[in-house]
Design a protein around this motif. Structure first.
Motif, mmCIF file in Angstrom:
data_model
loop_
_atom_site.group_PDB
_atom_site.id
_atom_site.type_symbol
_atom_site.label_atom_id
_atom_site.label_comp_id
_atom_site.label_asym_id
_atom_site.label_seq_id
_atom_site.Cartn_x
_atom_site.Cartn_y
_atom_site.Cartn_z
ATOM 1 N N ALA A 251 0.720 -5.958 -2.677
ATOM 2 C CA ALA A 251 -0.086 -5.736 -1.477
ATOM 3 C C ALA A 251 -0.662 -7.016 -0.921
ATOM 4 O O ALA A 251 -1.219 -7.028 0.153
ATOM 5 N N LEU B 274 0.826 -1.208 0.000
ATOM 6 C CA LEU B 274 0.000 0.000 0.000
ATOM 7 C C LEU B 274 0.861 1.259 0.000
ATOM 8 O O LEU B 274 0.527 2.250 -0.655
ATOM 9 N N PRO C 144 -7.127 -2.777 -2.377
ATOM 10 C CA PRO C 144 -5.980 -2.207 -3.087
ATOM 11 C C PRO C 144 -6.083 -2.246 -4.601
ATOM 12 O O PRO C 144 -5.452 -1.440 -5.280
#
Length: 299
Positions: free
Chosen positions: A274, A120, A235
């Motif tokens: 992520a 992230l 994400p």
């Protein structure tokens, strides 16, 4: 995340990225709250007549309608009408991924791994580069409205995750049905008596956002949220500004600078790292089945 689910998530990001340019076209012909209300009204009817009950408690349908339907899209479209351009809006709204992770960790107790934090951080570094290159050209109030819309989306993601509807499309139809009346009433109060004499361009925009982006998009979104953690799915929406700015460059002629391309690469790499696309140990969530009671042994 399985390869076909990954492809579905990326395709959804493309649909939602193009959606910002389509909405900008629609806002030329409709005031924002009316546009949002018509969007959900068209998505709900006549599908509502065939959908059946939402199969989840009504409080969750109302909660998602309030956060995503009224909150996210009401604030988003008002912000765009107030001066936020499509490319920058597609960027700012992706702060919802951060809000989703925060809400999922605090409200649902989901686990936040170091790998996901690093991914992230890389992706948001890309978003920061895009923001630096593009610049906040709109009024500050419009920017704040888009950030508030991102927060509403994040909270709505958690509510939808908690609801876990078995039929995502049916759930989205009912969310649309509950979103349309308050938006249309707010439009009547704040924007006055509506004028529906719009050209074909405006109505085609509404058809896209109602059926492709809303019903199709959120149906897929809910389907993914039902199988994976909210902080795992969210994400992938960081890819939306990549498609949003690309479509804006093709349609409106916005330039794609080397800095923007570098930022897009960071976003893609951050999203992939992520957690889900290259993690072989990640498995979809499954509903727990009650165990059968053990039969007593015969003497």
């Amino acid at each position: 995340m399985r390869p076909r689910h990954l492809a579905l998530a990326v395709g959804l990001a493309a649909v939602w990225g193009v959606n910002f340019v389509v909405m900008q076209v629609g806002l030329r012909h409709f005031p924002p709250l009316l546009y949002a209300g018509l969007r959900f009204a068209m998505a709900a009817f006549p599908a509502l007549l065939l959908a059946g009950r939402p199969q989840v408690p009504w409080r969750w349908v109302a909660g998602v309608a309030a956060t995503i339907g009224v909150g996210q899209f009401g604030l988003l479209l008002v912000g765009m009408r107030a001066g936020m351009p499509a490319g920058l809006t597609s960027l700012v709204l992706q702060m919802q991924a951060l809000f989703t992770v925060v809400f999922a960790v605090t409200l649902l107790g989901e686990r936040l791994t170091a790998r996901r934090v690093l991914g992230l951080a890389v992706a948001f570094g890309g978003l920061a580069l895009v923001a630096y290159d593009f610049g906040v050209s709109g009024p500050i109030l419009a920017f704040v409205l888009c950030v508030a819309a991102a927060a509403c989306w994040g909270l709505g993601n958690v509510a939808q995750r908690r609801a876990a509807p078995p039929d995502s499309l049916r759930f989205m139809v009912w969310v649309s049905a509950l979103s349309a009346p308050p938006l249309l009433l707010l439009s009547l109060w704040l924007e006055g008596v509506p004028d529906l004499a719009a050209p074909a361009e405006g109505w085609l925009s509404l058809l896209y956002v109602a059926f492709v982006s809303t019903l199709g998009g959120f149906g897929v979104w809910g389907w993914l949220l039902r199988r994976y953690d909210a902080s795992t799915v969210a994400p992938y929406t960081l890819l939306v500004p990549v498609f949003g700015m690309s479509s804006a460059a093709l349609v409106t002629g916005e330039p794609l600078t080397p800095l923007k391309l570098a930022a897009a690469a960071l976003i893609v790499c951050g999203v992939l790292y992520a957690g889900t696309a290259i993690s072989p140990l990640r498995r979809p969530l499954r509903r727990l089945r009650p165990r059968r009671a053990a039969l007593p042994r015969r003497g």
